[in-house]
Scaffold this active site. Structure first.
Site, mmCIF file in Angstrom:
data_model
loop_
_atom_site.group_PDB
_atom_site.id
_atom_site.type_symbol
_atom_site.label_atom_id
_atom_site.label_comp_id
_atom_site.label_asym_id
_atom_site.label_seq_id
_atom_site.Cartn_x
_atom_site.Cartn_y
_atom_site.Cartn_z
ATOM 1 N N HIS A 75 0.828 -1.094 -0.147
ATOM 2 C CA HIS A 75 -0.003 0.041 -0.045
ATOM 3 C C HIS A 75 0.787 1.323 -0.015
ATOM 4 C CE1 HIS A 75 0.566 1.147 4.252
ATOM 5 N NE2 HIS A 75 0.382 -0.220 4.599
ATOM 6 N N ASP A 77 -0.545 4.584 0.989
ATOM 7 C CA ASP A 77 -0.735 5.628 1.986
ATOM 8 C C ASP A 77 -0.044 5.254 3.253
ATOM 9 O OD1 ASP A 77 -2.315 3.104 2.174
ATOM 10 O OD2 ASP A 77 -3.696 4.258 3.521
ATOM 11 N N ASP A 118 6.048 1.255 7.405
ATOM 12 C CA ASP A 118 4.769 0.736 6.854
ATOM 13 C C ASP A 118 4.033 1.819 5.886
ATOM 14 O OD1 ASP A 118 2.280 -0.429 7.201
ATOM 15 O OD2 ASP A 118 1.523 0.613 8.750
ATOM 16 N N GLU A 148 -5.313 1.737 2.498
ATOM 17 C CA GLU A 148 -4.963 0.633 3.305
ATOM 18 C C GLU A 148 -5.151 1.018 4.893
ATOM 19 O OE1 GLU A 148 -3.160 -2.477 5.957
ATOM 20 O OE2 GLU A 148 -2.697 -0.458 5.851
ATOM 21 N N GLU A 149 -5.044 2.173 5.391
ATOM 22 C CA GLU A 149 -5.089 2.426 6.682
ATOM 23 C C GLU A 149 -6.200 3.167 7.177
ATOM 24 O OE1 GLU A 149 -2.671 1.811 8.415
ATOM 25 O OE2 GLU A 149 -0.724 2.061 7.598
ATOM 26 N N GLU A 177 4.011 -6.086 4.227
ATOM 27 C CA GLU A 177 3.697 -5.157 5.616
ATOM 28 C C GLU A 177 5.271 -5.705 6.313
ATOM 29 O OE1 GLU A 177 1.679 -3.523 6.755
ATOM 30 O OE2 GLU A 177 -0.105 -3.684 5.630
ATOM 31 N N HIS A 372 3.602 3.125 12.644
ATOM 32 C CA HIS A 372 2.633 4.164 12.863
ATOM 33 C C HIS A 372 3.342 4.990 14.103
ATOM 34 C CE1 HIS A 372 -1.318 2.110 11.455
ATOM 35 N NE2 HIS A 372 -0.194 2.092 10.678
#
Length: 395
Positions: A75, A77, A118, A148-149, A177, A372
């Site tokens: 992903h 984003d 991530d 995705e988030e 991931e 994150h």
């Protein structure tokens, strides 16, 4: 176009350049257009790839007539920045390098910034493979997707799987991931819902004329506090479940007895359970609560008797480690890193592939424990390690 491979550059430099270029593009969920444009332009410049796009999801495939196809997906984003954008390379002695990262990767530069782990590090490796693997053992499909988030219905991979499932069909899939370049199989499922209590509004000076909905939420919180996390073994991997309150809201004024309170609950369930089975444990088998259909009263389960309003749900995925392709990849990863497959405790898009019958695993650069975080960072050597593993396996 910001994504380029300089002629004559060695692989470590190319990987670092691609990674840096991706990191410099702001791509918080809902703002992926610029990075998707860059990725599309880069892939269109590779003559051996067929490139298609839906929204801000870009899919590039080879058509070499190989008997099997492997899908590699990442992903584009990120979650919002926390003082960690724009990104920057940190030298090994920089005090902002985390002690655990420095210990595990002595003498390496570290990329500091939102999305490093991530998952733009893995995205950079996939872009490198897309450009340079022109004669692989398998036909390859690369998927770079948006959203995705955030909520599942926005997910670019979900939208492509719904509208163009043929674009992402294959015999095996790898989601990039972060896994510290080890294999993490399957994933927990996740559902989010409000547990709702109701009361009667009144002036707080005459509280006995009302019924306090916030006070009623104490029973909801007590049920959550008494829950003990469960370990569940599925196909040899151990997953941990959890039920937690993540938000709470109620009341309309400082002198008003509240007539409603909502406790937002997130249930992470092991891949031995379907969404339906998970719902039964939380709210009973016939409550009827579905996404978008409002509030229903739980007929059983952990929150029996309370109102339930569904907010989001995504299925779990079994490990899929019995696939011959998974077995061969796991063998190579163990040879290269010493790591055996582990369970993926969070939700990932392996579940999307599992739902269309494609075995999938998580394999990516960086520590999942740093995703994150405000000090999210990725050591440069992780790029080379992931690239080396995948090139050896795909060639």
């Amino acid at each position: 176009m910001t994504l380029v491979i300089e002629p004559g550059a060695e692989r470590p430099q190319v990987l670092a350049d691609l990674f840096g270029a991706l990191m410099r593009v702001h791509s918080v969920s809902d703002e992926e257009r610029a990075i998707a444009d860059d990725v599309e332009a880069f892939l269109n410049a590779q003559p051996h790839l067929d490139v298609r796009r839906m929204g801000d999801t870009v899919v590039a495939s080879t058509s070499l007539g190989r008997p099997q196809r492997v899908v590699l997906a990442g992903h584009l984003d990120t979650v919002p920045a926390l003082g960690n954008f724009p990104p920057r390379w940190l030298e090994p002695d920089d005090p902002q390098v985390r002690d655990d990262v420095r210990t595990a990767h002595p003498g390496e530069r570290v990329m500091f910034g939102r999305g490093a782990v991530d998952m733009k590090g893995s995205d950079a490796v996939m872009l490198y493979l897309a450009a340079t693997l022109t004669d692989p053992k398998y036909d390859l499909t690369f998927v770079f997707y948006d959203h995705e988030e955030v909520a599942a219905e926005k997910n670019g991979l979900f939208r492509v799987a719904t509208a163009h499932p043929d674009w992402i069909q294959g015999d095996f899939a790898i989601i990039g991931e972060p896994t510290d370049c080890g294999i993490e199989g399957g994933c927990n499922g996740t559902m989010r819902f409000d547990v709702v209590t109701h009361g009667i509004a009144a002036h707080s000076a005459r509280a006995w004329m009302g019924d306090n909905a916030i006070h009623k939420a104490a029973d909801v919180l007590n049920r959550l506090a008494s829950y003990e996390p469960q370990d569940v073994e599925v196909d040899g991997l151990v997953y941990r479940e959890g039920v937690n309150a993540t938000l709470i809201s109620g009341g309309s004024g400082t002198n008003i007895i509240p007539d409603q309170c909502r406790v937002h609950v997130n249930y992470r369930f092991a891949p031995d359970k379907s969404i339906e089975a998970a719902k039964t444990l939380m709210m009973g088998s016939d409550t009827g609560a579905e996404l978008g259909n409002g509030e229903h009263t739980a007929t059983g389960g952990m929150f029996e008797g309370f109102g339930i309003e569904m907010k989001d749900e995504s299925p779990s995925a079994r490990p899929g480690m019995d696939s011959p392709l998974a077995v061969s990849l796991a063998s190579l990863v163990r040879e290269r890193t010493g790591r055996v497959p582990l369970a993926k405790l969070g939700w990932t898009d392996v579940a999307r592939f599992s739902s269309i019958g494609v075995p999938a695993v998580n394999l990516g650069a960086g520590s999942p424990l740093l995703a994150h975080k405000a000090d999210e960072q990725l050591p440069e050597g992780e790029l080379e390690l992931l690239a080396d593993i995948l090139i050896r396996w795909l060639s």
